[in-house]
Design a protein around this motif. Sequence first.
Motif, PDB file in Angstrom:
ATOM      1  N   ASP A  91       7.057   1.925  -0.275  1.00  0.00           N
ATOM      2  CA  ASP A  91       6.487   0.639  -0.393  1.00  0.00           C
ATOM      3  C   ASP A  91       7.200   0.090   1.029  1.00  0.00           C
ATOM      4  O   ASP A  91       7.734   0.102   2.009  1.00  0.00           O
ATOM      5  N   CYS A  92       7.298  -1.557   0.708  1.00  0.00           N
ATOM      6  CA  CYS A  92       7.370  -2.891   2.017  1.00  0.00           C
ATOM      7  C   CYS A  92       9.255  -1.751   2.406  1.00  0.00           C
ATOM      8  O   CYS A  92       9.390  -2.074   3.134  1.00  0.00           O
ATOM      9  N   THR A  93      10.405  -1.801   1.543  1.00  0.00           N
ATOM     10  CA  THR A  93      11.338  -1.995   1.278  1.00  0.00           C
ATOM     11  C   THR A  93      11.730  -0.054   1.680  1.00  0.00           C
ATOM     12  O   THR A  93      13.531  -0.156   1.295  1.00  0.00           O
ATOM     13  N   ARG A  95      12.693   1.493  -0.817  1.00  0.00           N
ATOM     14  CA  ARG A  95      13.000   2.194  -2.568  1.00  0.00           C
ATOM     15  C   ARG A  95      12.477   2.687  -3.172  1.00  0.00           C
ATOM     16  O   ARG A  95      12.898   3.332  -4.468  1.00  0.00           O
ATOM     17  N   HIS A 119       2.511  -8.046   2.353  1.00  0.00           N
ATOM     18  CA  HIS A 119       2.868  -6.433   2.127  1.00  0.00           C
ATOM     19  C   HIS A 119       2.402  -5.830   3.895  1.00  0.00           C
ATOM     20  O   HIS A 119       1.112  -6.038   4.126  1.00  0.00           O
ATOM     21  N   HIS A 132       3.056  -0.685  -3.072  1.00  0.00           N
ATOM     22  CA  HIS A 132       3.080  -1.675  -2.813  1.00  0.00           C
ATOM     23  C   HIS A 132       2.587  -2.341  -4.864  1.00  0.00           C
ATOM     24  O   HIS A 132       4.040  -3.804  -4.697  1.00  0.00           O
ATOM     25  N   GLU A 135       5.848  -1.854  -6.522  1.00  0.00           N
ATOM     26  CA  GLU A 135       7.097  -2.775  -5.703  1.00  0.00           C
ATOM     27  C   GLU A 135       6.878  -4.729  -5.913  1.00  0.00           C
ATOM     28  O   GLU A 135       8.071  -4.636  -6.390  1.00  0.00           O
ATOM     29  N   LYS A 139      10.015  -6.415  -9.254  1.00  0.00           N
ATOM     30  CA  LYS A 139      10.299  -8.380  -9.805  1.00  0.00           C
ATOM     31  C   LYS A 139      10.273  -8.954 -10.333  1.00  0.00           C
ATOM     32  O   LYS A 139      10.541  -9.460 -11.173  1.00  0.00           O
TER      33      LYS A 139
END
Length: 175
Positions: A91-93, A95, A119, A132, A135, A139
């Motif tokens: 993903d973007c992080t 993680r 993203h 994504h 991700e 949240k």
Amino acid sequence: MCGIVGYVGARDSSPILLDGLRRLEYRGYDSAGIAICAPDGTIQIRKSEGKLAKLVESLNGGAPRGTLGIGHTRWATHGAPNDTNAHPHGDCTGRLAVVHNGIVENYDELRSELRAQGHKFVSETDTEVLAHLIEDAAKRVHSTDKPRLAAAVADALRRVRGTFAIGVISLDDPG
Ligand code: GLU
């Protein structure tokens, strides 16, 4: 047909993942990769177009260490067989990491939506939308929801059309 293998336990995962992928080679594939939750709190991804032997050679005896991981042999449907499109995808992080067997039919629409939200995509695959989406879903899931990753994956998959099996690891829910 692609193959998915995962390991969580007390042992170092990379030899187990690579052995699992070796056993799946007969199914046919064009690329291979592994992702491991490393002790330094990062997800380490190693992947390569071509045979598993090529991935092993590129590790040069230095496979990432860690007791939780996923592995994949890919049979490309969306995007050329190359190193970038090989699984796992992040993903973007950084993680979480995802491996996927099958097709996300509505990936184009989902990718446009996710891009509009900021993203960043690095591959041409349908699979990357899953990373994504999860991700984003993570949240929304409450920290008291256990297991949190499973709840985020279930939430994300509500948006997805197609036929698929997936494997997901996350630094935020390493069990
Ligand atoms: N559709 C995914 C891709 O092209 C997964 C293919 C597979 O099942 O290996 O990367």
